[in-house]
Design a protein around this motif. Sequence first.
Motif, short mmCIF file in Angstrom:
data_model
loop_
_atom_site.label_atom_id
_atom_site.label_comp_id
_atom_site.label_asym_id
_atom_site.label_seq_id
_atom_site.Cartn_x
_atom_site.Cartn_y
_atom_site.Cartn_z
N SER A 146 -3.25 -36.28 13.29
CA SER A 146 -3.79 -37.60 13.62
C SER A 146 -5.29 -37.54 13.77
CB SER A 146 -3.14 -38.14 14.90
OG SER A 146 -3.44 -37.31 16.01
N CYS A 239 1.59 -38.19 9.67
CA CYS A 239 0.15 -38.36 9.71
C CYS A 239 -0.20 -39.80 10.08
CB CYS A 239 -0.46 -38.02 8.34
SG CYS A 239 -2.26 -38.13 8.26
N CYS A 240 -1.24 -39.96 10.90
CA CYS A 240 -1.67 -41.29 11.29
C CYS A 240 -3.16 -41.28 11.62
CB CYS A 240 -0.87 -41.77 12.50
SG CYS A 240 -1.14 -43.50 12.90
N MET A 246 -6.32 -40.22 6.19
CA MET A 246 -4.98 -39.96 5.65
C MET A 246 -5.05 -39.63 4.16
SD MET A 246 -2.43 -42.56 7.67
CE MET A 246 -3.16 -44.03 6.99
N ARG A 250 -3.59 -36.23 2.52
CA ARG A 250 -2.68 -36.21 1.36
C ARG A 250 -3.20 -35.30 0.26
NH1 ARG A 250 -2.55 -41.82 2.27
NH2 ARG A 250 -3.84 -42.20 0.42
N TYR A 263 6.37 -35.67 3.66
CA TYR A 263 5.16 -36.25 4.25
C TYR A 263 5.38 -37.73 4.57
CZ TYR A 263 0.39 -38.09 4.57
OH TYR A 263 -0.74 -38.73 4.98
N GLU A 265 3.49 -41.19 6.67
CA GLU A 265 2.27 -41.67 7.30
C GLU A 265 2.42 -43.09 7.79
OE1 GLU A 265 -0.54 -43.40 3.71
OE2 GLU A 265 -0.70 -41.28 4.21
N SER A 267 0.01 -46.45 8.42
CA SER A 267 -1.31 -46.97 8.12
C SER A 267 -1.79 -47.90 9.21
CB SER A 267 -1.30 -47.72 6.78
OG SER A 267 -0.55 -48.91 6.89
#
Length: 377
Positions: A146, A239-240, A246, A250, A263, A265, A267
């Motif tokens: 993050s 992920c954030c 992000m 990636r 993966y 995420e 947004s």
Amino acid sequence: MTDKNTTDSNKGDQAPVEEILTEVTRVPLWDPENDDVLVCRQVRQETHDVKTFVFSAREPRAFRFYPGQFMTFELPVDGMITRCYTISASAARPYRLEITVKRVPGGPGSNWLHDNMLPGKEINVSGPGGEFTADATGEEKLLFISAGSGITPMMSMTRTACDLSEPTDLHFVHAARTPSDLIFRDELALLAAQNPTLKVALTCDSASASHQWTGYTGRLSLPMLSLMSPDFKERKVFCCGPARFMEGVRHMLEEAGFDMGKYYEESFDFGAETAGTFEEHASVAPEISEQTFRVSFSKTGHVVECSPGMTILSAAKEAGLMPMSSCQRGICGTCKSKLVSGEVDMNHGGGIRQREIDQGKILICCSTPLSDVEVEM
């Protein structure tokens, strides 16, 4: 719960505990269809531009949500705006909700909260909603990555896992501009000290002489990630953070040969504001008519053509308009609007209550016209 075989003498000793448990179980659940008001109970300053707002219901309610989900808030700015904020609290502590909000320059929602939300103030909400969640007590090895206020869903997941037992195998990587921008820094250090299976690594773009900083310095890179989480290729990654961050993560993982099927995420995109929504391509509504319909927006006076199978939001964007929206899947409720006239086919994901539908409201992101329509926007 008391065992059915407990003796009478033991029952006498445990009576006070039973009474407490009985009182706890009498607290009704928060019902998103009927409950819509939260009361601010506490405001905490996390960093120089980040605050945590603690809420509970007017009357005792137990909240049920998945760690990583968000609530949609109605804020009295320019009449009324809606903003989605991720719950940062542990899902294992059901009687209060917390959101952690960064003040965004020029952002109407975050600035209103920072300047106006005080203990005792009430706010209208809907939710919870969202699909960005992970069970850190499960068997899978996880890696949270993050940046900035993107830490909030990760913090909810981590707090929940630590409250329930202990993360099975969790690596938590967080990036910030400077040490003074690190949100939850002390709490993360404490959780890592108390839970041997939780490994926390922090990095700052830069460190000034005024801050003692012995952690990683510089932007997150593949060599740095390999030091923080040597076995990251074996983990499921969540992920954030800001869009560029992000995107960089990636590309970094793809370069390393990571299996991007593992993966996920979330947004944060509200133009100038941030709002947690699960990143996924919006599905196209089924084609239910071969006819093109006119969509009129009563407040702005704009009229657009809506092709067969197209949602009202898609038609508006195709015409160059930018209505407030976020998830585009009928989950967050951001695009909620009054249907003045006409008929639509709406396939929402929980972002609108039945009573609101009964009042003539729709979510334009998942509503396909069945006739010419007029929307109060």
